[in-house]
Structures are given as structure tokens and as C-alpha cells.
Design an enzyme around this catalytic site. Structure first.
Site, PDB file in Angstrom:
ATOM      1  N   GLU A   1      67.694  -8.306  -8.509  1.00 53.97           N
ATOM      2  CA  GLU A   1      66.738  -8.280  -7.353  1.00 53.97           C
ATOM      3  C   GLU A   1      65.353  -8.813  -7.699  1.00 53.97           C
ATOM      4  OE1 GLU A   1      68.288  -5.068  -5.058  1.00 53.97           O
ATOM      5  OE2 GLU A   1      68.720  -6.464  -3.451  1.00 53.97           O
TER       6      GLU A   1
ATOM      7  N   GLU B   1      76.304  -2.852  -6.673  1.00 52.75           N
ATOM      8  CA  GLU B   1      76.080  -1.843  -5.706  1.00 52.75           C
ATOM      9  C   GLU B   1      77.421  -1.384  -5.105  1.00 52.75           C
ATOM     10  OE1 GLU B   1      73.968  -4.504  -6.509  1.00 52.75           O
ATOM     11  OE2 GLU B   1      72.046  -3.511  -6.048  1.00 52.75           O
TER      12      GLU B   1
HETATM   13  N1  T1G Z   1      69.956   5.324 -12.136  1.00 54.22           N
HETATM   14  C1  T1G Z   1      69.936   6.448 -12.872  1.00 54.22           C
HETATM   15  N2  T1G Z   1      70.522   6.714 -14.003  1.00 54.22           N
HETATM   16  C2  T1G Z   1      71.064   5.929 -14.379  1.00 54.22           C
HETATM   17  C3  T1G Z   1      71.353   4.755 -13.880  1.00 54.22           C
HETATM   18  C4  T1G Z   1      70.710   4.591 -12.494  1.00 54.22           C
HETATM   19  N3  T1G Z   1      70.965   3.448 -11.964  1.00 54.22           N
HETATM   20  N4  T1G Z   1      72.491   4.115 -14.504  1.00 54.22           N
HETATM   21  C5  T1G Z   1      72.464   4.723 -15.547  1.00 54.22           C
HETATM   22  N5  T1G Z   1      72.023   5.660 -15.421  1.00 54.22           N
HETATM   23  C6  T1G Z   1      71.878   7.003 -16.444  1.00 54.22           C
HETATM   24  C7  T1G Z   1      73.348   7.555 -16.711  1.00 54.22           C
HETATM   25  O1  T1G Z   1      73.500   8.818 -15.684  1.00 54.22           O
HETATM   26  C8  T1G Z   1      73.302   8.205 -18.152  1.00 54.22           C
HETATM   27  O2  T1G Z   1      72.400   9.443 -17.991  1.00 54.22           O
HETATM   28  C9  T1G Z   1      72.359   7.000 -18.669  1.00 54.22           C
HETATM   29  O3  T1G Z   1      71.634   6.587 -17.666  1.00 54.22           O
HETATM   30  C10 T1G Z   1      73.060   6.087 -19.540  1.00 54.22           C
HETATM   31  O4  T1G Z   1      74.325   5.481 -18.803  1.00 54.22           O
HETATM   32  C11 T1G Z   1      68.182  -1.757  -3.632  1.00 54.22           C
HETATM   33  C12 T1G Z   1      68.713   0.449  -5.009  1.00 54.22           C
HETATM   34  C13 T1G Z   1      73.494   0.491 -17.102  1.00 54.22           C
HETATM   35  C14 T1G Z   1      75.658  -0.202 -17.638  1.00 54.22           C
HETATM   36  O5  T1G Z   1      74.963   0.466 -10.251  1.00 54.22           O
HETATM   37  O6  T1G Z   1      76.532   0.535 -14.530  1.00 54.22           O
HETATM   38  O7  T1G Z   1      69.855  -1.126  -7.367  1.00 54.22           O
HETATM   39  O8  T1G Z   1      74.294  10.673 -18.911  1.00 54.22           O
HETATM   40  O9  T1G Z   1      76.391   6.418 -19.885  1.00 54.22           O
HETATM   41  O10 T1G Z   1      77.723   2.819 -20.779  1.00 54.22           O
HETATM   42  O11 T1G Z   1      70.156  -2.710  -4.383  1.00 54.22           O
HETATM   43  O12 T1G Z   1      75.110   3.172 -16.545  1.00 54.22           O
HETATM   44  O13 T1G Z   1      72.388  10.087 -20.062  1.00 54.22           O
HETATM   45  O14 T1G Z   1      72.136  11.496 -18.666  1.00 54.22           O
HETATM   46  O15 T1G Z   1      76.315   4.630 -18.053  1.00 54.22           O
HETATM   47  O16 T1G Z   1      75.451   1.970 -21.449  1.00 54.22           O
HETATM   48  C15 T1G Z   1      72.760  -0.573  -8.692  1.00 54.22           C
HETATM   49  C16 T1G Z   1      74.526   1.458 -12.881  1.00 54.22           C
HETATM   50  C17 T1G Z   1      72.123   0.391  -8.356  1.00 54.22           C
HETATM   51  C18 T1G Z   1      74.157   0.451 -12.396  1.00 54.22           C
HETATM   52  C19 T1G Z   1      74.796   1.554 -18.732  1.00 54.22           C
HETATM   53  N6  T1G Z   1      72.961  -0.092 -10.223  1.00 54.22           N
HETATM   54  N7  T1G Z   1      74.781   1.925 -14.211  1.00 54.22           N
HETATM   55  O17 T1G Z   1      76.180   1.907 -19.110  1.00 54.22           O
HETATM   56  O18 T1G Z   1      75.519   4.252 -20.314  1.00 54.22           O
HETATM   57  S1  T1G Z   1      71.735   0.324  -6.651  1.00 54.22           S
HETATM   58  C20 T1G Z   1      74.129   0.399 -10.903  1.00 54.22           C
HETATM   59  C21 T1G Z   1      75.732   1.520 -15.105  1.00 54.22           C
HETATM   60  C22 T1G Z   1      70.125  -0.598  -6.674  1.00 54.22           C
HETATM   61  C23 T1G Z   1      68.926  -1.787  -4.824  1.00 54.22           C
HETATM   62  C24 T1G Z   1      69.856  -0.846  -5.277  1.00 54.22           C
HETATM   63  C25 T1G Z   1      75.650   1.803 -16.449  1.00 54.22           C
HETATM   64  C26 T1G Z   1      74.927   0.777 -17.351  1.00 54.22           C
HETATM   65  P1  T1G Z   1      72.874  10.354 -19.160  1.00 54.22           P
HETATM   66  P2  T1G Z   1      75.659   5.040 -19.372  1.00 54.22           P
HETATM   67  P3  T1G Z   1      76.120   2.755 -20.630  1.00 54.22           P
END
Ligand code: T1G
Length: 708
Positions: free
Chosen positions: A121, A141
Site C-alpha cells: 500500500e 491480509e
Molecule cells: N509483523 C510482525 N512480525 C512479522 C510479520 C508482520 N507482519 N511478518 C513476519 N513477522 C515475523 C515472524 O513472526 C517471524 O518472527 C519473522 O518475522 C520471520 O517470519 C493496513 C496493517 C514476510 C513472507 O500478512 O507472510 O499490512 O519467529 O518466519 O518464512 O493493510 O512472514 O523470527 O520471531 O514467516 O521468510 C500483512 C505476514 C499485514 C505478512 C516472511 N502482512 N508475513 O516469511 O519468515 S496486514 C502479512 C509473512 C497489513 C494494512 C495491514 C511472512 C513473510 P520470529 P517468517 P519467512
């Protein structure tokens, strides 16, 4: 010159904020680099620092153009999941993005790694987007039960059209650089050096008027394509709210100005954030990442594995072979004789041919993967492997014999695993010298597709073997959960209670089709009786016969499967089982229903009708009660592990967060009451798990046991 920026401005009294943004100038271009490991989530600190930096860039005469990029492995994974469900703190992401869009100086975004959610975004607010060759972008999301909440549902349709936008938002799928370019989601793919090319792009925009996406109108969709996409989203939503809200919001981008569409999106975002569905999905996201973290393994280094031996090339063995080949391992596949080996190889090849037909791989990949496969009928060749997995038929005697043979053929240091789905591991371990290298790797069929891997820890399994198994799980991209040893481990043990409960209800007045309909309405892809028909009733029959001798006569036993099988009703493959199958369609069979009714009457139990809700509650209570026993016995370490098993291996709807999470939402008091009022043994109720009773009496729930 480079400065680290901390977002001290808005910090609460006394709170120190981490440095999360690095800012420097390359000529007239201000470079703002998000640096918030591990994934540059757009936490409050990042939003504050970015807003300050964008505002400062507006007033600095030396800055004529702005680049926003990310440090480390990824641009940003979007909103910080650890902040979800807490009161939102300023500055809000939509305001930051509006500020970026309104910037008088052009803003370019450089996407690398994954630009997800809020990260995508931010790019939509910028004036140009460039992506690394191997970068991905998406709005995932919906996978957390949410929708983009910072303009994504309103800006994306304006950029790529409503059909493509709805597809991306409702599926949450990421697109690679080429597809992003084709869709018009990016303006360029970096040829070599993303950062340098992005700076050039930013420099090239200096002095030009920058178009604002929010002021553009969404291009009209072809009615047929739009209707087809809406129908697809509705069909695939299967009870999930977020994809359906996506249809509404993307539609609004066609009729409403951005200034009205965005507040609607924001409202929907917060409503979804507070929904049980999103809570369940977020719980699973965090549970997946916690599952492999065990304090006792923190300082243990997993072994490096290269060559995997698999004994048995049946359905399981060949699927496991493909799972390892796909992850880049060398595999030795062992069968007893040439004919069986040949059949196994054909199975493996068949899986690859199917993958080609569905476009998942190409011919080169197939050949590449197969070149790592060594078929053999000589067990002695396993001596060169790093890990051997047995996947022969489920017979304890045969498995013990196999372990004895292995003991003489392979070094005592080699890891050995069994793929058994319910047998005791200890007698197998006893047959091996150095039993500490032995454990269970329980794959689910089809093993190369199913996400779940139960790692079964036997009494003597070493920490290094366990840690190596977790590393394998990661490499195979599986969700690996550690289970202790008991009949059926975590998943099959709970499944058995679930099935038994469904059969009990048949004796109390419910019909198979009513139970299946209730469980399908709950969110299972197929009800339990339809699943049995698919798997083949003869399997359940054989197991019943095997267990008959040791069955406790006090255990309530429903012999209906025997009656069906005696009539040759083996399920779908026979054209009849619990249902009739006419041209592939399942239809209730009056003969079976009459048989169920007659059996029920003969038990002498009172007969009544069941509501869908009652069926669901009883099934869940049975699962949760067993889950609580599994926790009490230390078979599973955390309730969240049980949720992962049931969701990823048994089709429990992910948007309900798994049975233990769902039970918390329902209220454990109610779950306990259902368990207490359900007869599971003749004349007696459930053996209620002490842990369940204890949680209810101390007014706690399972989430308090998840730790962390
Ligand atoms: N926030 C906080 N921590 C996160 C995170 C996030 N969005 N995504 C990953 N982590 C942490 C995870 O818990 C782990 O922590 C470490 O990063 C590595 O992740 C308004 C508000 C990016 C593809 O849904 O899909 O934006 O275990 O083991 O396999 O619209 O993480 O090391 O302590 O998964 O390489 C939308 C979710 C949010 C993305 C990486 N975003 N993340 O995968 O590593 S909504 C998501 C993923 C939003 C707005 C709203 C995957 C990844 P730890 P990992 P990975």
C-alpha cells in the site's frame, strides 16, 4: 551522509524508540530506508519515522525527489502483527500514505524480497514503483481474516483494474516481478541493481507533476470477467467473511470517490480485526512460527542432511520421496523386489507428470528432480544415507524386523525414522542400537502436498535428532509439530474421538447426512461419513477387526461399519458406502438410513433429533476434551500445537483457529458441560480431562497455556 532516525517524536513518556529508518541523500534524491528487522514491519515507530522523514524532505531545498526502500531481506511484510488487536497508535498508515501521495516532490518505492500488505500500500501511494527481479508483491491480509486497511482496496483497482485487484485482494496471493509488470502494478523491473536504478528513476521524475492514484477513476470492468471473478471469490470463500467484504469494497472503488471509499475500507478493516475469524487466523500465524521453538533446543545444532533413504515405495513412501526431492535432497528409494520398485517409480513419476500437467513444474524440473533419485532393492546401499525413513505397511512385527535388519546394515550414528501413523515407537527403538537417533516422522497423504508433519519424540530420542527433524520440516516447507508417543499421536488420537462421537449420535437419532451437513456448515470440506466413503470403509473395517480382541467391553462400540462392509459397501470405490454414488454424486441411501434407524432402536437408547449446532458442539467437545488430555499427558507442548495439527492435517477450518482456540472462544464452561453430558462409555459419560476441569474452575482458558 547517513543518519539513523528514531521515532522519538510521538513516543510515550519515557519510552525510547528504536532506530528504524536510515535517511541519506544521493544528490537531489533523499533515500529513506526502512530498517526494522526481521521483516521491516510497519510498526508505529516505522510509521512515525517515515512520516517525519517525508515531511522533512518536503521542506529541504536540497531534496527534489524521494526514494523509499527497505534494508535486509525484504521491503516490508506490512502491518506489525504484534500490534494487532491493540488500540491503534498514531500516525496511522492511511494518513502516512496519503501524505506520501500528496508529496509535492516525487516519491518512488523500491520493492525487494516481499512487499506485502501495508508495504504494497505504501507503494500504491507513491508515484512510481520499481521491483527487484526476484521480488514479490501482494496484499495477503485476507489470510489473516483482514483486508488491506490503508487504501489498498481503493487504490489497487484504480491501478490494475477491478478484476485483477479483486483477484489479488481476495486470494491474498503474491505476484512475482514479471506478473506485477504485466498487471501494471509496477512501472519497472530492476535489471541489475535495484537501489541504483530506483535512485535513477526518482531523479528522472524531478520537476514533473506527479499523478495521484486516488484521484484516478477505476477503469470499468468487462461485465462478464467481473461476474466470473465475483462468482469465484464467493465460491472459494466457504464461510470466510473477508473475501466477501473484498467484493463490496472493490465494487465501491468503481462508484465512490476515494475520499468516501477509504473510510469505508477503514471501517471494514477494524470490524474484521475484531472478528473471531481474524483472531483465529492470526493465532495460527503466530502458532506456526512458535511451533518449532523449544527452549530445550535453543543451543542444539541440527545435523546437515544430504541423502535420505526411504524404505517402501507405496503411496506414502513415494509421496515422501517427492517431498524430499522437491526440497533438493538426494533420495534413495528401497523396495523389496523389482516389481514393487518399478511400481513405486511409476508412482513418483506419475506425481511429477501431474505437476507438469497442472503447470506447477516444467519438464526440465522433472528431469532434474528425478536425477536425484536412486532406486534400489539392496538395503545395504542405505549405509551411505544420513537419514532413513521407513514407510512400509502398518504392522509392528514387520517394522521391528526391518529395524533389526537396519541395525546390521547402517552405522549407529545414522538417524532412523518411522512414518507410522499410530504404532508405538518404543518397541521399534528397542530393536536398534543407539535408540536416541530414532524418531517418528509422520507425513500426511499426499505427503508432497500436505503441510503437516508430526515429529514424534520417543522416550530416548535425542535433542539433536529432534532439532534435525525440525530443520527438515522447515526445508520441506512443512508445518512441523512435535508430539509424544501415544496411540495415534496428536492428530489421529483426536480424530478417533471425533469419529466415535459422530457414530454415537447415529445411535441417538441423527443420520449420517445430518452429521455431515452440520460439519460441512461448520467449515470442514467434507463431513466425516463422506470422508470415510472416500478413504474406503474397508480400511476402518480392517482396523476394527484388528482392535476387536483388545477392545474394552465397557467402551461404547458402534458396529455399523461392519454391517456396511459385510454388504460390500466399501465406499466411493464400490459406488456405495454410507451414501450411494451416482455419476460421482453422493446421495443419501434410504436403505442405509433404515439400517441406522433400526440399529439405533435396537440399542434401546432414547431417540431424538439433533440441531446442527448441537452436533458441532458435541464433536468439538470430544476433540477438545481429548486435546486437554494430550496436553495433560505432555504429548503436545502447547494448545496451539494441537490447533496446527487439526487445521493442517485434518481440514479443521483455519478461520476457526483450530479446536483449542475455538473452544476458548466458545467458552470452556460450555465445552465442559457438553463433555459431561455426553455418554462415551456404556452408561457413563466422558472421562473428562482433568486439565479441562481445572481450567474451568480457575476461570482460565487454553490460550493461557500457550506461553510467550
Ligand atoms: N509483523 C510482525 N512480525 C512479522 C510479520 C508482520 N507482519 N511478518 C513476519 N513477522 C515475523 C515472524 O513472526 C517471524 O518472527 C519473522 O518475522 C520471520 O517470519 C493496513 C496493517 C514476510 C513472507 O500478512 O507472510 O499490512 O519467529 O518466519 O518464512 O493493510 O512472514 O523470527 O520471531 O514467516 O521468510 C500483512 C505476514 C499485514 C505478512 C516472511 N502482512 N508475513 O516469511 O519468515 S496486514 C502479512 C509473512 C497489513 C494494512 C495491514 C511472512 C513473510 P520470529 P517468517 P519467512
Amino acid at each position: 551522509m547517513s543518519t539513523a532516525v528514531s521515532a522519538a517524536g510521538d513516543a510515550d513518556e519515557g519510552e525510547t524508540m528504536p532506530d528504524v529508518l536510515r535517511v541519506w541523500r544521493d544528490g537531489e534524491v533523499a533515500v529513506l530506508e526502512i530498517d526494522n528487522p526481521p521483516v521491516n514491519a510497519t510498526s508505529q515507530a516505522v510509521r512515525r519515522a517515515l512520516l517525519d522523514a517525508v515531511q522533512r524532505a518536503q521542506s529541504e531545498p536540497e531534496t527534489l525527489s524521494i526514494l523509499i526502500c527497505g534494508a535486509g531481506r525484504t521491503f516490508t511484510a506490512g502491518g506489525d502483527i504484534t500490534e494487532f488487536g491493540k488500540p491503534p497508535r498514531e500516525p496511522h498508515l492511511p494518513d502516512l500514505i496519503n501524505r506520501i501521495e500528496e508529496s509535492g516532490k516525487p516519491v518512488v518505492v523500491a520493492w525487494h524480497g516481499t512487499a506485502l500488505g501495508g508495504g504494497c500500500e505504501i507503494g500504491l501511494g507513491a508515484h512510481k514503483r520499481i521491483i527487484a527481479k526476484d521480488g514479490f508483491v501482494g496484499l495477503p491480509e485476507v489470510k489473516l481474516g483482514l483486508l488491506p486497511g490503508a487504501g489498498g482496496t481503493q487504490r489497487l483497482p484504480r491501478l490494475v483494474g477491478p478484476v485483477a485487484a479483486l483477484d489479488l485482494i481476495a486470494t491474498g496471493r503474491m505476484v512475482g516481478a514479471e506478473e506485477a509488470l504485466r498487471l501494471g502494478l509496477v512501472d519497472a523491473i530492476a535489471r541489475k541493481d535495484l537501489r541504483a536504478e530506483a535512485i535513477e528513476l526518482a531523479r528522472g521524475l524531478i520537476g514533473q507533476m506527479q499523478p495521484r492514484l486516488s484521484l484516478r477513476s477505476t477503469p470499468a470492468a468487462e461485465p462478464e470477467a467481473w461476474q466470473a471473478m465475483v462468482a469465484k471469490v464467493n465460491r472459494e470463500a466457504r464461510g470466510r467473511i473477508a473475501p466477501q467484504r473484498a467484493i463490496e469494497l472493490v465494487s465501491q472503488s468503481l462508484t465512490l470517490p476515494f475520499s468516501l471509499g477509504q473510510p469505508n475500507e477503514r471501517r471494514a478493516f477494524f470490524e474484521l480485526m475484531n472478528s473471531e475469524q481474524s483472531r483465529g487466523l492470526r493465532h495460527l500465524f503466530l502458532a506456526e512460527r512458535e511451533a518449532g521453538k523449544r527452549p530445550e533446543l535453543a543451543s542444539v545444532t541440527p545435523r546437515d542432511l544430504h541423502q535420505i533413504g526411504i524404505i517402501g515405495a507405496g503411496t506414502m513412501g513415494s509421496g515422501i520421496a517427492v517431498a524430499f526431492l522437491d526440497a533438493g535432497y538426494k533420495v534413495m528409494l528401497v523396495e523389496a523386489d523389482d516389481a514393487a520398485l518399478q511400481a513405486g517409480l511409476e508412482r513418483v513419476n506419475g506425481l511429477y507428470l501431474r505437476a507438469i500437467r497442472s503447470g506447477r513444474i516444467d519438464e526440465n524440473t522433472r528431469l532434474n528432480r528425478l536425477s536425484n533419485l536412486a532406486p534400489t532393492t539392496e538395503m545395504s546401499r542405505l549405509a551411505g544415507c544420513d537419514l532413513v525413513i521407513e514407510a512400509i505397511f502398518e504392522d509392528m512385527g514387520a517394522k521391528i524386523e526391518l529395524m533389526k535388519k537396519l541395525a546390521n546394515l547402517v552405522p549407529a550414528s545414522m538417524l532412523v525414522a518411522t512414518n507410522t501413523s499410530y504404532l508405538d515407537l518404543e518397541p521399534m527403538a528397542d530393536a536398534l542400537p543407539a535408540p536416541e537417533r530414532f524418531l517418528g516422522l509422520h507425513f500426511f497423504s499426499p505427503a508432497h502436498v500436505m503441510k503437516l508433519l508430526e515429529i514424534v519424540r520417543a522416550r530416548r530420542t535425542s535433542l539433536q535428532a529432534l532439532s534435525t527433524a525440525l530443520a527438515i520440516g522447515r526445508k520441506l516447507k512443512k508445518i512441523a509439530v512435535i508430539s509424544g508417543v501415544c496411540e495415534g499421536f496428536i492428530g489421529n488420537r483426536i480424530l478417533a474421538k471425533f469419529r466415535a462421537q459422530c457414530e454415537f449420535m447415529l445411535e441417538e437419532g441423527a443420520l449420517p447426512r445430518e452429521i455431515d451437513a452440520a460439519m460441512e456448515a461448520f467449515g470442514l470440506a467434507m463431513g466425516p461419513f463422506a470422508v470415510q466413503d472416500l478413504a474406503g470403509l474397508d480400511i476402518a473395517w480392517a482396523r476394527r477387526k484388528r482392535l476387536a480382541a483388545t477392545r474394552d467391553p465397557a467402551d461404547r462400540d458402534v458396529p455399523l461399519v461392519d454391517r456396511l462392509c459385510e454388504q460390500g459397501r466399501f465406499g466411493q470405490k464400490a459406488g456405495k458406502g454410507w451414501y450411494l454414488y451416482e455419476n460421482g454424486h453422493r446421495v443419501p441411501d434410504p436403505a442405509v438410513e433404515a439400517m441406522v434407524r433400526a440399529h439405533a432402536a435396537a440399542t434401546g437408547r432414547p431417540q431424538r433429533s439433533f440441531s446442527a449446532q448441537e452436533i458441532q458442539n458435541r464433536v468439538v467437545a470430544a476433540m477438545v476434551n481429548e486435546g486437554a488430555k494430550i496436553l495433560g499427558e505432555g504429548i503436545a507442548a502447547r494448545p496451539a500445537d494441537i490447533d496446527l495439527v487439526l487445521v493442517n492435517g485434518y481440514g479443521f477450518p483455519n478461520w476457526r483457529g483450530g479446536p483449542m482456540h475455538y473452544a476458548d472462544a466458545l467458552g470452556l464452561k460450555q465445552v465442559l458441560a457438553v463433555a459431561q453430558n455426553t455418554e462415551a462409555r456404556d452408561g457413563r459419560g466422558f472421562e473428562v480431562a482433568p486439565l479441562l476441569a481445572e481450567l474451568v474452575s480457575s476461570q482460565r482458558n487454553f490460550s493461557t497455556l500457550n506461553g510467550g
